[in-house]
Write an enzyme that holds these catalytic residues in place. Structure first.
Site: not given
Length: 293
Positions: A15, A17, A77, A109, A221, A271
Site C-alpha cells: 500500500s 500513502e 486519514h 499532531d 521527520f 505501507h
C-alpha cells in the site's frame, strides 16, 4: 471495498500513502504518481489529513477523485483534535455518501502555536480511541478502521509499555488494523509485535516504510516522530548529503534490505510513505516483488 476484508484475501499487502497537494501543479504530479503506482495493483492507498484539520477539504477532494477516477481502494486519514463530534460525524457522513469505506483514525499532531483550548473541543474526541469508538457507535460496520502504531513508542508516551496500552484501547474500541510510524531498524518492530502479542492484540500491524531520498528532510521527520536512524546509515548518508542521486541510491538499497527482512519474517504487508513520488517506491517494489506472495 473494506481494507479489513482485502487483508484477509492477500498474503502480503502492498500500500501507498499520499498527501494532499497545495496547488494544481502538485495535484498533477500526484496523479502522475498514482498512475505509475496503480500498475503495481496495491491493496489500498491512503491520503493524509493536516494538523488540526488544515487540509480537510483538500484531503476530501483527493480521496473522492481517487475513488471515482481510479481502480484503487482508498482510505481517508481523519484526525480528531480541533473538531467537535458533530463536525467529525459530518465529515464521516460525507465520506459514506461518496462511497468511502476506509478511515485511518488518528488523534493528530498539535499545530504549532495553538492553545489546548483551541485544540481539544469540549464536545470532541481527545484521543484516537475515542474517535474509533465514535465511528463504531455512529456508523456501525460501514467503515473499516485503521489506526497508528509506534514501534519505538509515541513521542509523548513515557515508555513503550504504556504506549502499547494506549494502542490496545484503540483495538478494543473497534480498530481493524494498524499501520506503523516509519522506522529504520526492524528490531524495534519485531519487539513491538512481541509486546503486542503478550497484550492479546491480534489485529494486522502493517510496517510503514519511508524510503530515504532526501536525507535532511527524513532526518527532520525522524526527529519529530522519535524514529531512530541506524548510525552506520547516517554516516553513509552524511558523506553524500549534497549529492541527491547518491542519497537516493543508498536510501533505495537500505529500504530494499529492510523490506526483504520484513517479508522473510512474514509481515502482513508493507505501507510505503511515497511523499507523492513514485520512482523510489517502484524501484524498491521491483527489488522485492519476488518475495511478495
Amino acid at each position: 471495498m473494506k481494507i479489513s476484508e482485502k487483508l484477509k484475501q492477500v498474503n502480503t499487502s502492498i500500500s501507498f500513502e499520499f498527501f494532499p497537494p497545495k496547488n494544481e501543479e502538485g495535484e498533477k504530479q500526484l496523479f502522475n504518481t498514482i498512475k505509475d503506482l496503480e500498475k503495481l495493483n496495491p491493496t489500498f492507498v491512503s491520503v493524509t489529513y493536516g494538523a488540526g484539520g488544515s487540509t480537510r477539504d483538500r484531503t476530501r477532494n483527493i480521496v473522492k477523485k481517487i475513488h471515482e477516477e481510479t481502480s484503487l481502494t482508498v482510505m481517508a486519514h481523519l484526525t480528531c483534535i480541533g473538531h467537535t463530534k458533530k463536525e467529525l460525524i459530518e465529515i464521516l457522513s460525507d465520506y459514506k455518501n461518496i462511497g468511502i469505506q476506509n478511515i485511518l483514525a488518528l488523534r493528530g499532531d498539535i499545530p504549532l502555536g495553538q492553545e489546548e483550548s483551541e485544540i481539544y473541543k469540549k464536545d470532541g474526541c481527545r484521543f484516537a480511541n475515542e474517535l474509533v469508538k465514535l465511528i463504531r457507535t455512529e456508523f456501525k460496520d460501514w467503515f473499516s478502521i485503521g489506526v497508528a502504531a509506534y514501534p519505538e513508542g509515541h513521542p509523548e508516551s513515557p515508555n513503550l509499555e504504556r504506549d502499547i496500552l494506549y494502542f490496545k484501547k484503540k483495538v478494543e474500541a473497534g480498530a481493524d488494523f494498524a499501520i506503523t510510524q516509519m522506522f529504520f531498524d526492524n528490531r524495534y518492530f519485531y519487539e513491538y509485535l512481541n509486546l503486542c502479542e503478550k497484550e492479546g492484540i491480534n489485529i494486522p500491524i502493517i510496517p510503514g516504510i519511508m524510503p530515504i531520498t532526501n536525507f535532511k528532510q527524513i532526518r527532520k521527520f525522524a526527529l519529530m516522530c522519535g524514529a531512530t536512524i541506524p548510525e552506520d546509515l547516517v554516516k553513509k548518508l552524511e558523506k553524500v548529503e549534497d549529492k541527491p542521486e547518491e542519497v537516493e541510491k543508498i536510501g533505495i538499497e537500505f529500504a530494499t534490505k529492510q523490506c526483504e527482512d520484513l517479508l522473510k519474517h512474514g509481515v502482513k504487508g508493507l505501507h510505503f510513505y511515497t511523499l507523492n513520488k513514485s520512482k523510489a517506491t517502484i524501484e524498491i517494489y521491483n527489488n522485492i516483488k519476488h518475495l511478495v506472495k
